[in-house]
Design a protein around this motif. Structure first.
Motif, PDB file in Angstrom:
ATOM      1  N   ASN A 210       0.815  -1.207   0.000  1.00 26.19           N
ATOM      2  CA  ASN A 210       0.000   0.000   0.000  1.00 26.19           C
ATOM      3  C   ASN A 210       0.858   1.271   0.000  1.00 26.19           C
ATOM      4  OD1 ASN A 210       0.900   0.182   2.669  1.00 26.19           O
ATOM      5  ND2 ASN A 210      -1.022  -0.588   3.536  1.00 26.19           N
ATOM      6  N   ASP A 211       0.165   2.418   0.083  1.00 30.12           N
ATOM      7  CA  ASP A 211       0.843   3.709  -0.049  1.00 30.12           C
ATOM      8  C   ASP A 211       1.829   3.966   1.080  1.00 30.12           C
ATOM      9  OD1 ASP A 211      -0.575   4.188  -2.331  1.00 30.12           O
ATOM     10  OD2 ASP A 211      -2.055   5.513  -1.395  1.00 30.12           O
ATOM     11  N   ARG A 212       1.513   3.516   2.290  1.00 29.24           N
ATOM     12  CA  ARG A 212       2.429   3.830   3.388  1.00 29.24           C
ATOM     13  C   ARG A 212       3.719   3.038   3.280  1.00 29.24           C
ATOM     14  NH1 ARG A 212       1.350   2.169   9.251  1.00 29.24           N
ATOM     15  NH2 ARG A 212       0.846  -0.054   9.199  1.00 29.24           N
ATOM     16  N   VAL A 213       3.669   1.844   2.693  1.00 27.89           N
ATOM     17  CA  VAL A 213       4.897   1.118   2.398  1.00 27.89           C
ATOM     18  C   VAL A 213       5.662   1.831   1.287  1.00 27.89           C
ATOM     19  CG1 VAL A 213       5.840  -1.029   1.455  1.00 27.89           C
ATOM     20  CG2 VAL A 213       4.004  -1.104   3.151  1.00 27.89           C
ATOM     21  N   GLU A 214       4.939   2.264   0.268  1.00 26.64           N
ATOM     22  CA  GLU A 214       5.601   2.938  -0.854  1.00 26.64           C
ATOM     23  C   GLU A 214       6.350   4.185  -0.388  1.00 26.64           C
ATOM     24  OE1 GLU A 214       4.657   4.600  -5.352  1.00 26.64           O
ATOM     25  OE2 GLU A 214       3.081   3.569  -4.224  1.00 26.64           O
ATOM     26  N   LYS A 215       5.820   4.887   0.605  1.00 27.74           N
ATOM     27  CA  LYS A 215       6.520   6.063   1.130  1.00 27.74           C
ATOM     28  C   LYS A 215       7.866   5.686   1.740  1.00 27.74           C
ATOM     29  CE  LYS A 215       2.356   8.778   2.099  1.00 27.74           C
ATOM     30  NZ  LYS A 215       1.469   9.322   3.170  1.00 27.74           N
ATOM     31  N   VAL A 216       7.914   4.558   2.449  1.00 30.10           N
ATOM     32  CA  VAL A 216       9.174   4.090   3.014  1.00 30.10           C
ATOM     33  C   VAL A 216      10.156   3.738   1.901  1.00 30.10           C
ATOM     34  CG1 VAL A 216      10.276   2.279   4.387  1.00 30.10           C
ATOM     35  CG2 VAL A 216       8.095   3.254   5.127  1.00 30.10           C
ATOM     36  N   LEU A 217       9.667   3.023   0.897  1.00 34.51           N
ATOM     37  CA  LEU A 217      10.532   2.614  -0.206  1.00 34.51           C
ATOM     38  C   LEU A 217      11.067   3.820  -0.971  1.00 34.51           C
ATOM     39  CD1 LEU A 217       8.416  -0.377  -1.579  1.00 34.51           C
ATOM     40  CD2 LEU A 217      10.397  -0.487  -0.046  1.00 34.51           C
ATOM     41  N   THR A 218      10.215   4.799  -1.184  1.00 38.20           N
ATOM     42  CA  THR A 218      10.649   6.012  -1.895  1.00 38.20           C
ATOM     43  C   THR A 218      11.735   6.737  -1.114  1.00 38.20           C
ATOM     44  OG1 THR A 218       8.487   6.266  -2.943  1.00 38.20           O
ATOM     45  CG2 THR A 218       9.867   8.233  -2.807  1.00 38.20           C
ATOM     46  N   ALA A 219      11.604   6.741   0.207  1.00 41.40           N
ATOM     47  CA  ALA A 219      12.623   7.397   1.044  1.00 41.40           C
ATOM     48  C   ALA A 219      13.952   6.649   1.012  1.00 41.40           C
ATOM     49  CB  ALA A 219      12.119   7.512   2.479  1.00 41.40           C
ATOM     50  N   ARG A 220      13.943   5.375   0.601  1.00 41.19           N
ATOM     51  CA  ARG A 220      15.166   4.572   0.566  1.00 41.19           C
ATOM     52  C   ARG A 220      15.684   4.354  -0.862  1.00 41.19           C
ATOM     53  NH1 ARG A 220      14.956  -0.650   4.200  1.00 41.19           N
ATOM     54  NH2 ARG A 220      17.181  -0.191   4.231  1.00 41.19           N
ATOM     55  N   TYR A 221      15.045   4.978  -1.835  1.00 48.16           N
ATOM     56  CA  TYR A 221      15.375   4.726  -3.242  1.00 48.16           C
ATOM     57  C   TYR A 221      16.797   5.158  -3.587  1.00 48.16           C
ATOM     58  CZ  TYR A 221      15.315   5.156  -8.337  1.00 48.16           C
ATOM     59  OH  TYR A 221      15.624   5.065  -9.682  1.00 48.16           O
ATOM     60  N   GLN A 222      17.476   4.274  -4.273  1.00 47.81           N
ATOM     61  CA  GLN A 222      18.795   4.591  -4.834  1.00 47.81           C
ATOM     62  C   GLN A 222      18.876   3.952  -6.213  1.00 47.81           C
ATOM     63  OE1 GLN A 222      22.559   4.568  -2.512  1.00 47.81           O
ATOM     64  NE2 GLN A 222      23.161   2.875  -3.848  1.00 47.81           N
ATOM     65  N   LYS A 223      19.090   4.772  -7.231  1.00 47.14           N
ATOM     66  CA  LYS A 223      19.217   4.235  -8.585  1.00 47.14           C
ATOM     67  C   LYS A 223      20.566   3.550  -8.722  1.00 47.14           C
ATOM     68  CE  LYS A 223      17.382   6.388 -12.149  1.00 47.14           C
ATOM     69  NZ  LYS A 223      17.154   7.324 -13.300  1.00 47.14           N
ATOM     70  N   GLU A 224      20.599   2.507  -9.556  1.00 43.46           N
ATOM     71  CA  GLU A 224      21.834   1.756  -9.770  1.00 43.46           C
ATOM     72  C   GLU A 224      22.934   2.672 -10.302  1.00 43.46           C
ATOM     73  OE1 GLU A 224      23.208  -1.871 -12.671  1.00 43.46           O
ATOM     74  OE2 GLU A 224      21.163  -1.905 -11.867  1.00 43.46           O
ATOM     75  N   LEU A 225      24.146   2.502  -9.802  1.00 39.38           N
ATOM     76  CA  LEU A 225      25.259   3.396 -10.099  1.00 39.38           C
ATOM     77  C   LEU A 225      25.541   3.484 -11.595  1.00 39.38           C
ATOM     78  CD1 LEU A 225      27.320   5.203  -8.647  1.00 39.38           C
ATOM     79  CD2 LEU A 225      28.845   3.233  -8.507  1.00 39.38           C
ATOM     80  N   GLY A 226      25.390   2.381 -12.310  1.00 45.69           N
ATOM     81  CA  GLY A 226      25.644   2.393 -13.751  1.00 45.69           C
ATOM     82  C   GLY A 226      24.614   3.169 -14.543  1.00 45.69           C
ATOM     83  N   LEU A 227      23.488   3.501 -13.908  1.00 47.31           N
ATOM     84  CA  LEU A 227      22.450   4.287 -14.565  1.00 47.31           C
ATOM     85  C   LEU A 227      22.518   5.762 -14.185  1.00 47.31           C
ATOM     86  CD1 LEU A 227      19.401   1.851 -14.124  1.00 47.31           C
ATOM     87  CD2 LEU A 227      20.906   2.096 -16.115  1.00 47.31           C
ATOM     88  N   SER A 228      22.999   6.035 -12.981  1.00 52.93           N
ATOM     89  CA  SER A 228      23.102   7.427 -12.534  1.00 52.93           C
ATOM     90  C   SER A 228      23.955   7.501 -11.274  1.00 52.93           C
ATOM     91  CB  SER A 228      21.713   7.999 -12.231  1.00 52.93           C
ATOM     92  OG  SER A 228      21.819   9.282 -11.659  1.00 52.93           O
ATOM     93  N   LYS A 229      24.778   8.554 -11.192  1.00 51.48           N
ATOM     94  CA  LYS A 229      25.552   8.808  -9.974  1.00 51.48           C
ATOM     95  C   LYS A 229      24.874   9.829  -9.070  1.00 51.48           C
ATOM     96  CE  LYS A 229      29.995   7.719 -12.140  1.00 51.48           C
ATOM     97  NZ  LYS A 229      31.358   8.209 -12.483  1.00 51.48           N
ATOM     98  N   ASP A 230      23.671  10.238  -9.433  1.00 53.16           N
ATOM     99  CA  ASP A 230      23.001  11.336  -8.724  1.00 53.16           C
ATOM    100  C   ASP A 230      22.025  10.854  -7.657  1.00 53.16           C
ATOM    101  OD1 ASP A 230      24.318  13.107 -10.399  1.00 53.16           O
ATOM    102  OD2 ASP A 230      22.710  13.066 -11.894  1.00 53.16           O
ATOM    103  N   PHE A 231      21.759   9.556  -7.607  1.00 56.13           N
ATOM    104  CA  PHE A 231      20.753   9.054  -6.681  1.00 56.13           C
ATOM    105  C   PHE A 231      21.408   8.176  -5.620  1.00 56.13           C
ATOM    106  CE2 PHE A 231      16.678  10.236  -8.614  1.00 56.13           C
ATOM    107  CZ  PHE A 231      17.095  10.656  -9.870  1.00 56.13           C
ATOM    108  N   ARG A 232      22.247   8.773  -4.785  1.00 50.87           N
ATOM    109  CA  ARG A 232      22.862   8.041  -3.669  1.00 50.87           C
ATOM    110  C   ARG A 232      21.997   8.221  -2.427  1.00 50.87           C
ATOM    111  NH1 ARG A 232      25.350   4.329  -5.547  1.00 50.87           N
ATOM    112  NH2 ARG A 232      23.778   4.782  -7.145  1.00 50.87           N
ATOM    113  N   ASN A 233      21.955   7.198  -1.570  1.00 53.10           N
ATOM    114  CA  ASN A 233      21.073   7.244  -0.406  1.00 53.10           C
ATOM    115  C   ASN A 233      21.696   6.424   0.714  1.00 53.10           C
ATOM    116  OD1 ASN A 233      18.937   7.051   1.462  1.00 53.10           O
ATOM    117  ND2 ASN A 233      17.386   6.998  -0.161  1.00 53.10           N
ATOM    118  N   ASP A 234      21.975   7.060   1.840  1.00 51.95           N
ATOM    119  CA  ASP A 234      22.572   6.357   2.980  1.00 51.95           C
ATOM    120  C   ASP A 234      21.651   5.285   3.550  1.00 51.95           C
ATOM    121  OD1 ASP A 234      24.840   7.916   2.781  1.00 51.95           O
ATOM    122  OD2 ASP A 234      24.174   9.359   4.296  1.00 51.95           O
TER     123      ASP A 234
END
Length: 403
Positions: A210-234
């Motif tokens: 559901n949406d509340r899970v999706e909010k957690v996932l969005t907050a943890r999103y990191q795009k794969e390094l080979g696709l972009s260096k701009d989406f790093r997430n601790d």
């Protein structure tokens, strides 16, 4: 020289895998499409919508994960868990401990609420433990194949929703074979698989959240390094392959290039779900229930005992106590090698004590039920079991012919 693969014909009456639907096997032989071919993307979009129907949900997010059911369980849990998070696992059978092991490996603080495997929990007992532990997540098995028990969920889910606790439910053994009501029961993430009531070979896991899970996932999103260096997430999710924050973007409009899709398996899933919907989800539940009643009638007519609490027995698995003095493995071997029928043993404290007859998907057919009962009776008699002769199939037929 290597031999051509020629597999024996089996009647598979285990709690998974099951016999694949013939239509499913047919579509798996259709030509491969590229994973971003518009024709294949249209198939994926239909799969997303069909997955929701047996889950009983209107969630935006519902898709398949390449890998067996365990891949979906792991993706769901590691998507939510960060090191030190508290997780409560009510354990009434083997697969609760699998959930716990996944959580432990994700470095969660896991608390087990344990009981004997002969019955499920009273929902109030789980709620009381949630109040005591105050977890971030409650992870629970809906239908436990080790003992054939099915846990009621609606009160637990409501309490979790009212108290900001994530409710993660393994519906692998019930999806399509018994009612699953994700929205009504307050389930945040539900996981299923292809190899049971969907009648598709093992290899995909199904998930909705559901949406509340999706909010957690969005907050943890990191795009794969080979696709972009701009989406790093601790706070990134620890697995790349099982990263739900990336997978949902692969299955949705963004279509990020996450992995090479198992196209033939998606064809199979599409057809398996289509056949379930064509039958009618409620009709499918009734078919499983009727075949389950016939199995139970036949087992009891032989004079055998069914293990566990009958009021919470799941319709897709029947656990049978092995009579004293009977070699359970020898009976199973006779069934397999002389009759071409496969049933299962069990695990943990039930290993060597029960047989399990599955009743799932395309395997859940009247002719299969009658065949397994007839073969089972003969195998038991061959191995010296003291049972009632000639009663099992007659009892099942009477069940089928009730008006």
């Amino acid at each position: 020289m290597f031999n051509e693969i020629i597999t024996p014909i089996r009647t598979i009456m285990t709690p998974g895998p099951v016999e694949a639907h013939p239509n499913v096997l047919r579509v798996m032989g259709t030509p491969i499409l590229g994973q971003f071919d518009p024709a294949f993307l249209a198939i994926m979009d239909e799969v997303k919508e069909m997955i929701k129907i047996p889950f009983g949900t209107k969630n935006e997010q519902a898709f398949a994960i390449d890998g067996t059911s365990r891949s979906g369980l792991e993706a769901a849990l590691i998507g939510l868990i960060e090191p030190g998070d508290k997780v409560l696992i009510p354990a009434y059978g083997r697969f609760a401990y699998l959930l716990g092991e996944i959580c432990e490996r994700a470095k969660a603080q896991v608390t087990y609420l344990e009981k004997d495997w002969d019955s499920v929990f009273e929902q109030d007992a789980i709620i009381a433990e949630i109040k005591r532990v105050n977890p971030k997540i409650v992870a629970l098995v809906h239908g436990e194949t080790a003992n054939g028990q099915m846990q009621p969920l609606e009160k637990i889910g409501k309490f979790c929703q009212d108290n900001d606790v994530f409710f993660v439910v393994d519906t692998v053994a019930t999806y399509g074979g018994a009612p699953v009501k994700v929205d009504e029961w307050g389930i945040d993430i539900a996981i299923a698989g292809t190899q049971k009531c969907v009648s598709v070979p093992s290899g995909l896991s199904l998930i909705t959240y559901n949406d509340r899970v999706e909010k957690v996932l969005t907050a943890r999103y990191q795009k794969e390094l080979g696709l972009s260096k701009d989406f790093r997430n601790d706070r990134h999710i620890s697995s790349n392959y099982l990263d739900l924050s990336q997978l949902q973007r692969y299955w949705n409009k963004e279509r990020i290039n996450h992995h090479t899709e198992a196209t033939s398996m998606i064809y199979a899933l599409h057809e398996g779900l289509r056949m379930m919907i064509l039958e009618g989800i409620e009709n499918g539940y009734e078919r499983h229930s009727q075949n389950d009643r016939a199995i139970q009638a036949g087992i009891e007519a032989m004079g055998l005992a069914i293990f566990g609490d009958r009021t919470t027995k799941m319709p897709t698995v029947t656990p049978i106590l092995i009579p004293e003095g009977v070699d359970g493995d020898a009976v199973r071997n006779t069934l397999l090698h002389d009759f071409g029928v496969e049933i299962a043993s069990s695990f943990g404290p039930l290993q060597g004590k029960v047989w399990r007859i599955g009743n799932m998907g395309f395997s859940s057919r009247k002719e299969n039920v009658l065949h397994v009962l007839a073969a089972f009776e003969a195998a038991l008699l061959f191995h010296g079991a003291d049972i009632n002769r000639g009663e099992a199939v007659l009892a099942a037929l009477r069940e089928y012919n009730q008006k």
